[in-house]
Write a protein that holds these residues in place. Structure first.
Motif, PDB file in Angstrom:
ATOM      1  N   PRO A   1      -8.002  -7.817  17.543  1.00 60.98           N
ATOM      2  CA  PRO A   1      -7.014  -8.812  17.989  1.00 60.98           C
ATOM      3  C   PRO A   1      -7.509  -9.727  19.108  1.00 60.98           C
ATOM      4  CG  PRO A   1      -6.137  -6.568  18.137  1.00 60.98           C
ATOM      5  CD  PRO A   1      -7.567  -6.435  17.747  1.00 60.98           C
ATOM      6  N   SER A   2      -8.611  -9.387  19.739  1.00 55.92           N
ATOM      7  CA  SER A   2      -9.108 -10.248  20.823  1.00 55.92           C
ATOM      8  C   SER A   2      -9.884 -11.458  20.274  1.00 55.92           C
ATOM      9  CB  SER A   2     -10.001  -9.447  21.768  1.00 55.92           C
ATOM     10  OG  SER A   2     -11.176  -9.048  21.087  1.00 55.92           O
ATOM     11  N   VAL A   3     -10.141 -11.452  18.939  1.00 56.18           N
ATOM     12  CA  VAL A   3     -10.893 -12.561  18.341  1.00 56.18           C
ATOM     13  C   VAL A   3      -9.991 -13.790  18.249  1.00 56.18           C
ATOM     14  CG1 VAL A   3     -12.131 -13.360  16.287  1.00 56.18           C
ATOM     15  CG2 VAL A   3     -12.370 -10.991  17.017  1.00 56.18           C
ATOM     16  N   LYS A   4     -10.340 -14.816  18.986  1.00 55.29           N
ATOM     17  CA  LYS A   4      -9.449 -15.981  19.093  1.00 55.29           C
ATOM     18  C   LYS A   4      -9.423 -16.858  17.834  1.00 55.29           C
ATOM     19  CE  LYS A   4      -8.050 -16.111  23.585  1.00 55.29           C
ATOM     20  NZ  LYS A   4      -7.655 -14.695  23.707  1.00 55.29           N
ATOM     21  N   SER A   5     -10.503 -16.869  17.061  1.00 57.21           N
ATOM     22  CA  SER A   5     -10.541 -17.738  15.886  1.00 57.21           C
ATOM     23  C   SER A   5      -9.691 -17.189  14.748  1.00 57.21           C
ATOM     24  CB  SER A   5     -11.979 -17.890  15.394  1.00 57.21           C
ATOM     25  OG  SER A   5     -12.440 -16.645  14.896  1.00 57.21           O
TER      26      SER A   5
ATOM     27  N   ALA B   1      -1.798 -21.903  11.983  1.00 54.43           N
ATOM     28  CA  ALA B   1      -1.914 -23.182  12.700  1.00 54.43           C
ATOM     29  C   ALA B   1      -2.462 -22.946  14.101  1.00 54.43           C
ATOM     30  CB  ALA B   1      -0.564 -23.887  12.751  1.00 54.43           C
ATOM     31  N   LYS B   2      -2.088 -21.827  14.707  1.00 51.37           N
ATOM     32  CA  LYS B   2      -2.590 -21.526  16.054  1.00 51.37           C
ATOM     33  C   LYS B   2      -4.090 -21.290  16.016  1.00 51.37           C
ATOM     34  CE  LYS B   2       1.393 -19.138  17.516  1.00 51.37           C
ATOM     35  NZ  LYS B   2       1.932 -17.825  17.791  1.00 51.37           N
ATOM     36  N   ASN B   3      -4.540 -20.504  15.044  1.00 49.95           N
ATOM     37  CA  ASN B   3      -5.971 -20.189  14.961  1.00 49.95           C
ATOM     38  C   ASN B   3      -6.811 -21.399  14.569  1.00 49.95           C
ATOM     39  OD1 ASN B   3      -6.227 -17.245  15.463  1.00 49.95           O
ATOM     40  ND2 ASN B   3      -4.704 -17.184  13.846  1.00 49.95           N
ATOM     41  N   VAL B   4      -6.345 -22.127  13.555  1.00 49.98           N
ATOM     42  CA  VAL B   4      -7.107 -23.300  13.124  1.00 49.98           C
ATOM     43  C   VAL B   4      -7.025 -24.378  14.213  1.00 49.98           C
ATOM     44  CG1 VAL B   4      -7.409 -25.032  11.318  1.00 49.98           C
ATOM     45  CG2 VAL B   4      -6.744 -22.711  10.697  1.00 49.98           C
ATOM     46  N   GLY B   5      -5.863 -24.500  14.840  1.00 47.53           N
ATOM     47  CA  GLY B   5      -5.699 -25.454  15.946  1.00 47.53           C
ATOM     48  C   GLY B   5      -6.669 -25.148  17.077  1.00 47.53           C
ATOM     49  N   ARG B   6      -6.910 -23.870  17.323  1.00 49.15           N
ATOM     50  CA  ARG B   6      -7.866 -23.485  18.363  1.00 49.15           C
ATOM     51  C   ARG B   6      -9.288 -23.906  17.977  1.00 49.15           C
ATOM     52  NH1 ARG B   6      -7.286 -20.233  22.496  1.00 49.15           N
ATOM     53  NH2 ARG B   6      -5.338 -19.400  21.699  1.00 49.15           N
ATOM     54  N   MET B   7      -9.621 -23.752  16.690  1.00 49.71           N
ATOM     55  CA  MET B   7     -10.960 -24.177  16.235  1.00 49.71           C
ATOM     56  C   MET B   7     -11.105 -25.705  16.393  1.00 49.71           C
ATOM     57  SD  MET B   7     -12.044 -21.802  13.024  1.00 49.71           S
ATOM     58  CE  MET B   7     -10.617 -20.981  12.341  1.00 49.71           C
ATOM     59  N   LEU B   8     -10.025 -26.432  16.077  1.00 42.28           N
ATOM     60  CA  LEU B   8     -10.068 -27.899  16.233  1.00 42.28           C
ATOM     61  C   LEU B   8     -10.235 -28.276  17.711  1.00 42.28           C
ATOM     62  CD1 LEU B   8      -7.302 -29.253  13.815  1.00 42.28           C
ATOM     63  CD2 LEU B   8      -9.732 -29.050  13.419  1.00 42.28           C
ATOM     64  N   ALA B   9      -9.516 -27.556  18.577  1.00 43.55           N
ATOM     65  CA  ALA B   9      -9.610 -27.839  20.018  1.00 43.55           C
ATOM     66  C   ALA B   9     -11.037 -27.597  20.502  1.00 43.55           C
ATOM     67  CB  ALA B   9      -8.628 -26.960  20.783  1.00 43.55           C
ATOM     68  N   GLU B  10     -11.636 -26.506  20.038  1.00 46.72           N
ATOM     69  CA  GLU B  10     -13.009 -26.198  20.464  1.00 46.72           C
ATOM     70  C   GLU B  10     -13.987 -27.240  19.935  1.00 46.72           C
ATOM     71  OE1 GLU B  10     -13.610 -22.097  19.395  1.00 46.72           O
ATOM     72  OE2 GLU B  10     -12.325 -21.415  21.048  1.00 46.72           O
ATOM     73  N   ARG B  11     -13.731 -27.710  18.714  1.00 42.81           N
ATOM     74  CA  ARG B  11     -14.591 -28.755  18.150  1.00 42.81           C
ATOM     75  C   ARG B  11     -14.486 -30.044  18.970  1.00 42.81           C
ATOM     76  NH1 ARG B  11     -17.570 -31.754  17.670  1.00 42.81           N
ATOM     77  NH2 ARG B  11     -18.511 -32.870  15.906  1.00 42.81           N
TER      78      ARG B  11
END
Ligand code: ZN
Length: 231
Positions: free
Chosen positions: A20-24, A80-90
């Motif tokens: 659960p600590s994996v943010k992606s 959406a939270k996980n994919v949104g986080r990947m977009l934010a990191e990108r």
């Protein structure tokens, strides 16, 4: 939906349990095999488009499709939270941060059917993480375009002509600004191009396109008479 897709318990790609600590939201195996592709796939024919940059996370293919199908078919709030986080990191890898985020809009008939627009969910999630403004409803889809799956780039362009508008209430927000346009997937670039044209006509100085998946850029230039080769 959070009960069906509890946050960070299952991989958003294969469904296996994850730490659960994996943010992606991806398991180690999927994170390893995911075709991460951070380069702009349209870089060699950017003069054909109204947008100034494309910032993808992955190359669009079976893995991206699986995640996007999950996002469209029930896992929206979790994914959406996980994919949104990947977009934010990108976006954080970009040297030029935008002033605000906007989403590629859905026509209201499509919105009625699905209940939400996944591009809006992603834009909202990424903006929240980055603490950047996100203006919902900045762009409007003025008419439904139907399925463009089989249409080549040129046909898509004519199908999309005059089908987007910028809400005049937000004219001040756009003037001279760098807008980051968010979509889930960019394939031919025709939709993003149509939106970027409208944003620039409404005063935006720069438009970057941020997406989860983008095609690998195998498409030939329109000026060569080529067609999209991505399906
Ligand atoms: Zn997995």
């Amino acid at each position: 939906m959070d009960a069906v897709f509890p946050e960070n318990i299952y991989c958003i790609c294969c469904g296996d349990s994850i730490d659960p600590s994996v943010k992606s939201g991806l398991c180690a195996r999927c994170a390893e095999i995911m075709p991460w592709a951070l380069d702009n796939p349209f870089h060699s024919y950017m003069d054909e488009f109204a947008f100034d940059d494309v910032l993808p996370c992955v190359r669009y293919g079976s893995y991206a499709r699986r995640i996007m199908n999950g996002l469209k078919n029930g896992g929206q709030s979790y994914m959406a939270k996980n994919v949104g986080r990947m977009l934010a990191e990108r976006l954080q890898l970009s040297w030029d941060m935008p002033d605000l985020l906007a989403a590629v809009p859905s026509h209201k008939s499509k919105l009625r059917k699905r209940g939400y627009n996944q591009a809006e969910l992603l834009a909202e999630a990424a903006a929240g993480i980055l603490k950047l403004p996100y203006q919902k409803g900045l762009l409007i889809k003025t008419r439904a375009t139907g399925s463009m799956r089989m249409a080549d780039g040129r046909t898509r362009r004519s199908m999309l002509e005059d089908s987007f508008a910028a809400d005049p209430r937000y004219a001040d927000l756009l003037h001279g600004r760098h807008v980051c346009l968010v979509d889930d997937v960019v394939t031919t670039g025709s939709t993003a191009d149509a939106c970027a044209r409208v944003l620039k006509a409404a005063g935006a100085a720069k438009v970057s396109v941020l997406c989860f998946g983008a095609s690998s850029g195998t498409r030939k230039s329109l000026s060569d008479g080529g067609e999209d080769a991505i399906f």
